[in-house]
Design an enzyme around this catalytic site. Sequence first.
Site, PDB file in Angstrom:
ATOM      1  N   HIS A 165      -9.887  -8.792  65.627  1.00 48.10           N
ATOM      2  CA  HIS A 165     -10.950  -9.803  65.506  1.00 48.10           C
ATOM      3  C   HIS A 165     -11.017 -10.237  64.040  1.00 48.10           C
ATOM      4  O   HIS A 165     -10.763  -9.432  63.132  1.00 48.10           O
ATOM      5  CB  HIS A 165     -12.282  -9.200  65.961  1.00 48.10           C
ATOM      6  CG  HIS A 165     -13.385 -10.211  66.003  1.00 48.10           C
ATOM      7  ND1 HIS A 165     -14.075 -10.592  64.879  1.00 48.10           N
ATOM      8  CD2 HIS A 165     -13.889 -10.936  67.030  1.00 48.10           C
ATOM      9  CE1 HIS A 165     -14.968 -11.509  65.213  1.00 48.10           C
ATOM     10  NE2 HIS A 165     -14.874 -11.739  66.525  1.00 48.10           N
ATOM     11  N   GLU A 221     -13.295 -10.557  62.031  1.00 49.48           N
ATOM     12  CA  GLU A 221     -14.130  -9.715  61.166  1.00 49.48           C
ATOM     13  C   GLU A 221     -13.392  -8.427  60.790  1.00 49.48           C
ATOM     14  O   GLU A 221     -13.549  -7.906  59.688  1.00 49.48           O
ATOM     15  CB  GLU A 221     -15.471  -9.424  61.869  1.00 49.48           C
ATOM     16  CG  GLU A 221     -16.351 -10.672  61.874  1.00 49.48           C
ATOM     17  CD  GLU A 221     -17.260 -10.814  63.086  1.00 49.48           C
ATOM     18  OE1 GLU A 221     -17.537  -9.802  63.755  1.00 49.48           O
ATOM     19  OE2 GLU A 221     -17.683 -11.959  63.353  1.00 49.48           O
ATOM     20  N   SER A 264     -18.232 -20.053  68.489  1.00 51.31           N
ATOM     21  CA  SER A 264     -19.470 -20.783  68.780  1.00 51.31           C
ATOM     22  C   SER A 264     -19.490 -21.413  70.179  1.00 51.31           C
ATOM     23  O   SER A 264     -20.008 -22.512  70.355  1.00 51.31           O
ATOM     24  CB  SER A 264     -19.737 -21.842  67.700  1.00 51.31           C
ATOM     25  OG  SER A 264     -19.899 -21.215  66.441  1.00 51.31           O
ATOM     26  N   GLU A 313      -9.264 -17.799  68.018  1.00 53.00           N
ATOM     27  CA  GLU A 313     -10.583 -17.955  67.417  1.00 53.00           C
ATOM     28  C   GLU A 313     -10.437 -18.528  66.006  1.00 53.00           C
ATOM     29  O   GLU A 313     -10.199 -17.771  65.050  1.00 53.00           O
ATOM     30  CB  GLU A 313     -11.293 -16.609  67.342  1.00 53.00           C
ATOM     31  CG  GLU A 313     -11.486 -15.948  68.686  1.00 53.00           C
ATOM     32  CD  GLU A 313     -12.632 -14.942  68.646  1.00 53.00           C
ATOM     33  OE1 GLU A 313     -13.641 -15.197  69.303  1.00 53.00           O
ATOM     34  OE2 GLU A 313     -12.511 -13.935  67.949  1.00 53.00           O
ATOM     35  N   GLY A 322     -19.333 -17.843  64.678  1.00 49.96           N
ATOM     36  CA  GLY A 322     -20.695 -17.590  64.192  1.00 49.96           C
ATOM     37  C   GLY A 322     -21.260 -18.695  63.327  1.00 49.96           C
ATOM     38  O   GLY A 322     -22.269 -18.510  62.651  1.00 49.96           O
ATOM     39  N   GLY A 338     -19.335 -14.575  71.101  1.00 50.53           N
ATOM     40  CA  GLY A 338     -20.094 -13.641  70.281  1.00 50.53           C
ATOM     41  C   GLY A 338     -21.584 -13.818  70.509  1.00 50.53           C
ATOM     42  O   GLY A 338     -22.155 -13.311  71.479  1.00 50.53           O
ATOM     43  N   GLY A 339     -22.225 -14.579  69.627  1.00 52.91           N
ATOM     44  CA  GLY A 339     -23.685 -14.713  69.635  1.00 52.91           C
ATOM     45  C   GLY A 339     -24.278 -15.023  71.005  1.00 52.91           C
ATOM     46  O   GLY A 339     -25.268 -14.406  71.424  1.00 52.91           O
ATOM     47  N   ASN A 376     -18.574 -10.469  73.129  1.00 48.12           N
ATOM     48  CA  ASN A 376     -18.389  -9.508  72.032  1.00 48.12           C
ATOM     49  C   ASN A 376     -19.743  -9.309  71.352  1.00 48.12           C
ATOM     50  O   ASN A 376     -20.230 -10.207  70.675  1.00 48.12           O
ATOM     51  CB  ASN A 376     -17.359 -10.069  71.042  1.00 48.12           C
ATOM     52  CG  ASN A 376     -17.262  -9.224  69.781  1.00 48.12           C
ATOM     53  OD1 ASN A 376     -17.649  -8.066  69.770  1.00 48.12           O
ATOM     54  ND2 ASN A 376     -16.739  -9.817  68.715  1.00 48.12           N
ATOM     55  N   TRP A 377     -20.303  -8.145  71.551  1.00 46.38           N
ATOM     56  CA  TRP A 377     -21.642  -7.888  70.995  1.00 46.38           C
ATOM     57  C   TRP A 377     -21.616  -7.544  69.519  1.00 46.38           C
ATOM     58  O   TRP A 377     -22.677  -7.431  68.898  1.00 46.38           O
ATOM     59  CB  TRP A 377     -22.309  -6.739  71.746  1.00 46.38           C
ATOM     60  CG  TRP A 377     -22.708  -7.052  73.152  1.00 46.38           C
ATOM     61  CD1 TRP A 377     -22.663  -8.272  73.786  1.00 46.38           C
ATOM     62  CD2 TRP A 377     -23.233  -6.121  74.126  1.00 46.38           C
ATOM     63  NE1 TRP A 377     -23.121  -8.163  75.069  1.00 46.38           N
ATOM     64  CE2 TRP A 377     -23.477  -6.857  75.308  1.00 46.38           C
ATOM     65  CE3 TRP A 377     -23.510  -4.769  74.107  1.00 46.38           C
ATOM     66  CZ2 TRP A 377     -24.000  -6.252  76.466  1.00 46.38           C
ATOM     67  CZ3 TRP A 377     -24.019  -4.166  75.259  1.00 46.38           C
ATOM     68  CH2 TRP A 377     -24.271  -4.904  76.414  1.00 46.38           C
ATOM     69  N   LYS A 378     -20.456  -7.274  68.964  1.00 46.20           N
ATOM     70  CA  LYS A 378     -20.364  -6.857  67.557  1.00 46.20           C
ATOM     71  C   LYS A 378     -21.283  -5.643  67.325  1.00 46.20           C
ATOM     72  O   LYS A 378     -21.385  -4.784  68.183  1.00 46.20           O
ATOM     73  CB  LYS A 378     -20.705  -8.024  66.624  1.00 46.20           C
ATOM     74  CG  LYS A 378     -19.994  -9.316  67.042  1.00 46.20           C
ATOM     75  CD  LYS A 378     -20.083 -10.389  66.030  1.00 46.20           C
ATOM     76  CE  LYS A 378     -19.491 -11.658  66.607  1.00 46.20           C
ATOM     77  NZ  LYS A 378     -19.039 -12.605  65.626  1.00 46.20           N
TER      78      LYS A 378
END
Length: 252
Positions: free
Chosen positions: A96, A98, A213, A168, A174, A234-235, A10-12
């Site tokens: 998600h 966010e 993470s 999640e 993150g 993600g990251g 997931n590149w956000k």
Amino acid sequence: MSRRPLVAGNWKMFKTRAEASAWCAELRAGLADADGVDLAVCPPATALATVADALAGSGVGVWGQNVHQAESGAFTGELSTAMLLEAGATGSLLGHSERRALFNEHDDLLAEKVVACLAAGLAPVLCIGELEYARDAGSTETILDEQLRKGLALATPAQIAGVTIAYEPVWAIGTGRTATPEMAQEAHAFIRGVLHDLAGEAADDIRILYGGSVKPENAAELMAEPDVDGALVGGASLEAPSLLAIAAATRP
Ligand code: PEP
């Protein structure tokens, strides 16, 4: 029961189209490392078509990060399932953390999005997970139960078989703090139990991804758990080699 592992990035709100193209070239060059694992990537909407073109024929899925539940309408800033499909997407993240926290997305809305995706032929990936205070209060299972039952409330048992779940824990997203393998397995087994209740035997084939993470260094121990069927990353997905290393660690 044989669930093929699935690792999704997931590149956000990261990567221009040029950056996305470079990432896709790097991923394609290393795809052999992910043999036996399904891969998917969630670019920002502006890069969806670029990524779908760059990954055409590779078998890598391309997912939206969000989609609107209506077919069309006066919804400034939103995208429909038809628009995602036209851009080359095969699925979409829904709910998600966010989106839930920053854009007020709630379970009843997500239930509409789940069935909108299923009706359009876009694979829904429903994200659920507890906040830190809920875990500390011992309410994790209550939260997961509610998010699942409400989020899947409009789908038939047969349709639920076509949904992927991403567990999640919000406190792990993150933050560099990941759930222990035992915590992840406990939550995933609980989720599968609820899915059994909702969809019967089909629950054994539903993939439940862990997110929070995940890195190449911690992926293998998390993915070794029997009900952890892959990762939503993600990251660490922003670099293609790192997503490939996670996929390699996921391989059965
Ligand atoms: C995510 O955005 O879904 C996620 C899990 O992020 P990270 O891997 O950076 O924790």
